[in-house]
Design a protein around this motif. Sequence first.
Motif, PDB file in Angstrom:
ATOM      1  N   GLY A 233       0.801  -1.214   0.000  1.00 53.28           N
ATOM      2  CA  GLY A 233       0.000   0.000   0.000  1.00 53.28           C
ATOM      3  C   GLY A 233       0.838   1.271   0.000  1.00 53.28           C
ATOM      4  N   SER A 234       2.079   1.173  -0.467  1.00 53.31           N
ATOM      5  CA  SER A 234       2.922   2.371  -0.407  1.00 53.31           C
ATOM      6  C   SER A 234       2.493   3.372  -1.474  1.00 53.31           C
ATOM      7  CB  SER A 234       4.391   1.967  -0.610  1.00 53.31           C
ATOM      8  OG  SER A 234       4.880   2.464  -1.816  1.00 53.31           O
ATOM      9  N   PRO A 235       2.423   4.664  -1.117  1.00 61.43           N
ATOM     10  CA  PRO A 235       1.871   5.665  -2.034  1.00 61.43           C
ATOM     11  C   PRO A 235       2.767   5.944  -3.241  1.00 61.43           C
ATOM     12  CG  PRO A 235       2.610   6.681  -0.002  1.00 61.43           C
ATOM     13  CD  PRO A 235       2.724   5.214   0.195  1.00 61.43           C
ATOM     14  N   ASP A 236       4.057   5.573  -3.170  1.00 57.92           N
ATOM     15  CA  ASP A 236       4.923   5.859  -4.314  1.00 57.92           C
ATOM     16  C   ASP A 236       4.956   4.690  -5.304  1.00 57.92           C
ATOM     17  OD1 ASP A 236       6.212   4.092  -2.777  1.00 57.92           O
ATOM     18  OD2 ASP A 236       8.138   5.153  -2.683  1.00 57.92           O
ATOM     19  N   VAL A 237       3.828   3.976  -5.379  1.00 60.22           N
ATOM     20  CA  VAL A 237       3.766   2.827  -6.267  1.00 60.22           C
ATOM     21  C   VAL A 237       3.769   3.256  -7.732  1.00 60.22           C
ATOM     22  CG1 VAL A 237       1.258   2.740  -6.255  1.00 60.22           C
ATOM     23  CG2 VAL A 237       2.547   0.663  -6.678  1.00 60.22           C
ATOM     24  N   VAL A 238       3.266   4.463  -7.987  1.00 59.96           N
ATOM     25  CA  VAL A 238       3.186   4.940  -9.372  1.00 59.96           C
ATOM     26  C   VAL A 238       4.595   5.037  -9.948  1.00 59.96           C
ATOM     27  CG1 VAL A 238       2.566   6.902 -10.829  1.00 59.96           C
ATOM     28  CG2 VAL A 238       1.018   6.140  -9.021  1.00 59.96           C
ATOM     29  N   GLY A 239       4.783   4.446 -11.134  1.00 58.56           N
ATOM     30  CA  GLY A 239       6.091   4.461 -11.770  1.00 58.56           C
ATOM     31  C   GLY A 239       6.865   3.188 -11.519  1.00 58.56           C
ATOM     32  N   LYS A 240       6.429   2.380 -10.527  1.00 57.82           N
ATOM     33  CA  LYS A 240       7.118   1.122 -10.262  1.00 57.82           C
ATOM     34  C   LYS A 240       6.793   0.093 -11.341  1.00 57.82           C
ATOM     35  CE  LYS A 240       8.258   1.204  -5.447  1.00 57.82           C
ATOM     36  NZ  LYS A 240       7.885   0.797  -4.102  1.00 57.82           N
ATOM     37  N   ALA A 241       7.597  -0.971 -11.373  1.00 60.83           N
ATOM     38  CA  ALA A 241       7.444  -1.947 -12.450  1.00 60.83           C
ATOM     39  C   ALA A 241       6.698  -3.182 -11.948  1.00 60.83           C
ATOM     40  CB  ALA A 241       8.803  -2.350 -12.977  1.00 60.83           C
ATOM     41  N   LEU A 242       5.934  -3.765 -12.856  1.00 63.01           N
ATOM     42  CA  LEU A 242       5.247  -5.017 -12.583  1.00 63.01           C
ATOM     43  C   LEU A 242       5.683  -5.975 -13.689  1.00 63.01           C
ATOM     44  CD1 LEU A 242       3.012  -5.862 -10.520  1.00 63.01           C
ATOM     45  CD2 LEU A 242       1.380  -5.529 -12.353  1.00 63.01           C
ATOM     46  N   THR A 243       6.266  -7.114 -13.310  1.00 62.91           N
ATOM     47  CA  THR A 243       6.756  -8.051 -14.320  1.00 62.91           C
ATOM     48  C   THR A 243       5.701  -9.121 -14.554  1.00 62.91           C
ATOM     49  OG1 THR A 243       8.937  -7.700 -13.386  1.00 62.91           O
ATOM     50  CG2 THR A 243       8.714  -9.473 -14.992  1.00 62.91           C
ATOM     51  N   LEU A 244       5.289  -9.236 -15.809  1.00 60.92           N
ATOM     52  CA  LEU A 244       4.188 -10.129 -16.124  1.00 60.92           C
ATOM     53  C   LEU A 244       4.592 -11.154 -17.158  1.00 60.92           C
ATOM     54  CD1 LEU A 244       1.341  -7.541 -16.569  1.00 60.92           C
ATOM     55  CD2 LEU A 244       1.820  -8.927 -14.573  1.00 60.92           C
TER      56      LEU A 244
END
Lengths: 926, 112
Positions: A233-244
């Motif tokens: 739930g960290s607010p700086d999640v925007v811009g982080k990567a999700l590997t799919l």
Amino acid sequence: MLKLIRRLRYLLRLQNVEADLREELELHRAERQQQLEREGIPASEAALASRRALGNLTLAYEDSRAVWVASWLERLLQDFRYGCRGLVANAGFSCLVLVALSLGIGANIAIFSVIRTVILRPLPFADPSRLVMLSTDDVKRGLHEEPASLLTMEDWRAQSHHFSGMAVFRGEPAVILGGDTPDRVLAEFVSFNLFSLLGVAPTVGRSFSEQEQRSGEPVVIVSYGLWQRRFGGSPDVVGKALTLDQRTSVQQFRIVGVMPSGFSFPNRDAQFWRPIVDLDRQHEERFRFVGRSYNVVARLQPGSTVRDAQSEMIAIGRSLEALYPATDPTFPGFTASVVPLADYFTGRPTQAALWILLAAAGLVLLTACVNVANLLLARGTARSREFAIRSSLGAGRVRLLGQLLTETSVLAVAAAVCGLMLAGAALRALIALAPPGIYPSTNSSYALTDSVRVLARSSQPGIPRLDEISLDPVVLAFAVAVTIATALLFGVLPAWRISHVDPIDALKGGATVPVRTRMRRRVGSLLVVVQCALAVLLLSGSGLLIRSLSNIRSVNQGFRSDHVLLVRVSLAPSAQRTSADPVRGADVLARREFYKQAIERVGSLPGVQRVGVLTDLLVRGYVTGSIVVNERPAVPVGTLGFANVGPGLFETLEVPLVRGRFFSDDDVLTQIRLVSTDLDQIRSRNLTWPVIVNETFVRRFLADVDPISSRFRVDRDVLRVVGVVGDMRREGPERSAVAEFFSPYIGQTSEIAIRTSSDPLALAVAVRGAIRSVNPQGMVLSATSLDRRLAEFGAPRQAQTWLLTAFAALALTLAAIGIYGIVRYRVSERRREIAIRIAIGAGASDVFCEVVGRGMTAPLLGVAIGLVGASWVTQVMSHLLFEISPTDPTTFAVVGGALAAAGLLACWIPARRASHVDPIEALRCE
Amino acid sequence: MGLTNQPPDLLPGTLDLLILRTLVAGELHGYAIAERLKVLSQDVLQVGESSLYPALQRLLLNGWVRAEWGVSENNRRARFYTLTAAGKKRLSAERAEFERLVGAIQRVLQMA
């Protein structure tokens, strides 16, 4: 109003004020006495005279007090206290009533809560009633709610006037990599405007832009749950990567937003959303007909109705069909059906099933009410003497009626409280038992080639939004309404009857004096008839469902499901692979090597008998289009099942080989070679794909030829039959097998089936270890026994069946109680007559038979009426039945017999008592 | 029960009126009210003493009188009743109504 406040203030300090009154009256008397003494009257006489002057002191006191309290309020309290005392005194009776009513009320509350959450509560979107689904209905193939192609959606959007916007979505299984365990979730491809169309904005970050959709940026919006789970739930999640890992590629995506908590679309399995990839315009014309995989959601213009939109979409569909003539005879056309989003989410059958359950619960409550009314009538007659005395002492009819109604209300309220608790427990059980919402399509198999479209559709029906159920104010209001209705239903009739007792008759007649006996008897019998008919209705329904269930259990599934462990394995692709480099021979070979070794290691574990691999045993891949057999004209295939199958699978599941042979290792190698060969080369060299077909396939397409070595063409691939196997019911025993073919291929994600000699689940850990030891990148996604997976298919039906059976058992019990009550009452009423008959020589068996015979008239009539009604009502549930007619004579006979037996049992006890009446004692006690 | 409270020789509702009237001069306790009625009516109106108290409770309930404990002329604890503003209004209304009624009866008796 002020008066009421003063009254209440008085009541609150009751004791004090009453003492004041007494003191005041005493003062008055003392003053009078003094006055008299002053007038010369002796003290003793003065005291008496003063008392006389004041009259009845107690009466004065009571009258004064009455001004304050002896209104409806005190009467109510009095009735309440009296009612409670009466109920406690008749504990057995009260318990019976309480149990019957609380079961009835509880069942109603529980089912209503489900209905309220699943059907009545609006979807959590802005103005949800204006949201609709647009889907093509393929009438020819009996498919409904089929998705559309992007181009068709654009045509719809351009030509329609009743919609303010349209968006598309399409789900695909995906694996989120990284972290401790890979997450298998549903990835939803959505058009950039979906969130604004639904009227829900991300809680963190932003929504997609049109530019991102056009340029195919690797961006995602994640669900609240995923944000909490993966990113704390960290607010700086925007811009982080999700590997799919999405079937053919592993890719990094940039997170641009997080949806608010509680948002789910189209269901809870969708954990993230990414923009659809705009088709490049060159290929589009082709995809007008084949790329039909997008679900279209639209918002109605203000003022437009579903009906307006529907007629407009029919007109648009016709003009599009004229504009783009279909070359494929199986193409369903461009006509959209307009379905409210809420109806789309909760399928009509689910809604119908829930309403049927509510009706059943209502019937049970009605039966309980009838029962209680009957018991009250019986008890009321026994109490007629009490009422006669009260009435002759001056109690008005309204007063008596009020008292009886208060008594029944006490019962109803107590029952409602118990019912609420029962409903709460039942709901918790229901949520625990019932399957979760719509399942993701778990088939991530590769297509034969990319040109063959494989559709994996969810085949497991569940009840959506079930986990949101709670007892909320509306449900409580419903409970209160049910309670009041109940109290009135079972309270008014007996109260009215009893309050009409003529005191003189009642007192004259002795212990039990029936007034207007014939009328009373008729009312009692009528209630028993109704009860028995209701019980027969419910029993017939549940009987048919139970028979369906046993029919389903005895269905030959085409494979042996016991002692099989199913392990889903995904081979995480090597890091070098990118989306630009899809399926290549080398990669497939590596995969094949992995599975070969895994099968060998697992096979050598103690307790393992056989091992086989396939894409997904219980979820079918589908091929659509047409089929060309041996160069004959093309035949539309409708639904053609398909799966990739490794060597050993059919042997493991003990699927019978009908003709030809099973796959060998060579077949797999051939297939792998073909996958890595150019399409043009395959065509020029006339290469064929080896396949195994099932018996249904042979019946449909190869009936008049030798199936072995027959060739057929699906889309552009030429397939050669090497073997024929028995039919498998892979979508649960209820769905009959479809024509299907199997290819000797191994997908990236596959299911390993392991036949074990003991409990399959006990082997899960060892199997996981064996697979890890082959390749640490091999992910074991899940391990369950086949029987357990199959049980999931049947869970909703099983829940439905047991629920209805529970209702029916309840109704049967209540009917028996009802019969017992009335027969027992009649015996006590006729005690004197029976005694006389015994005295003048009637035998015990004569009396016994006579009582039973009379007692059974009403139940038998009820059974007859119930059976007639059932043969009509069960038609409604014909879609729930499996290989049984809604008027199955055996079921009806058993139901009728069961009720008659229950009736006999209920008559037995009072009849025995009647036959043992001691004439001397019975006649003396009058 | 209602009717048994009223002595038959009193028109219904007039007891309340009379009690309210006795309180115009100032606060009185129950016994004093009874005595005052007796004296003022020159023993014609023998209020059934037992019906006085229910009537007083009625007036209390309607908020036309207020009751307070005090000490009587004989040094005994007694409950004194006082007319409230609402009670005064009520008194004049009832009085007007009563006079209209009596006037009507008298007219009938004289003319007939």
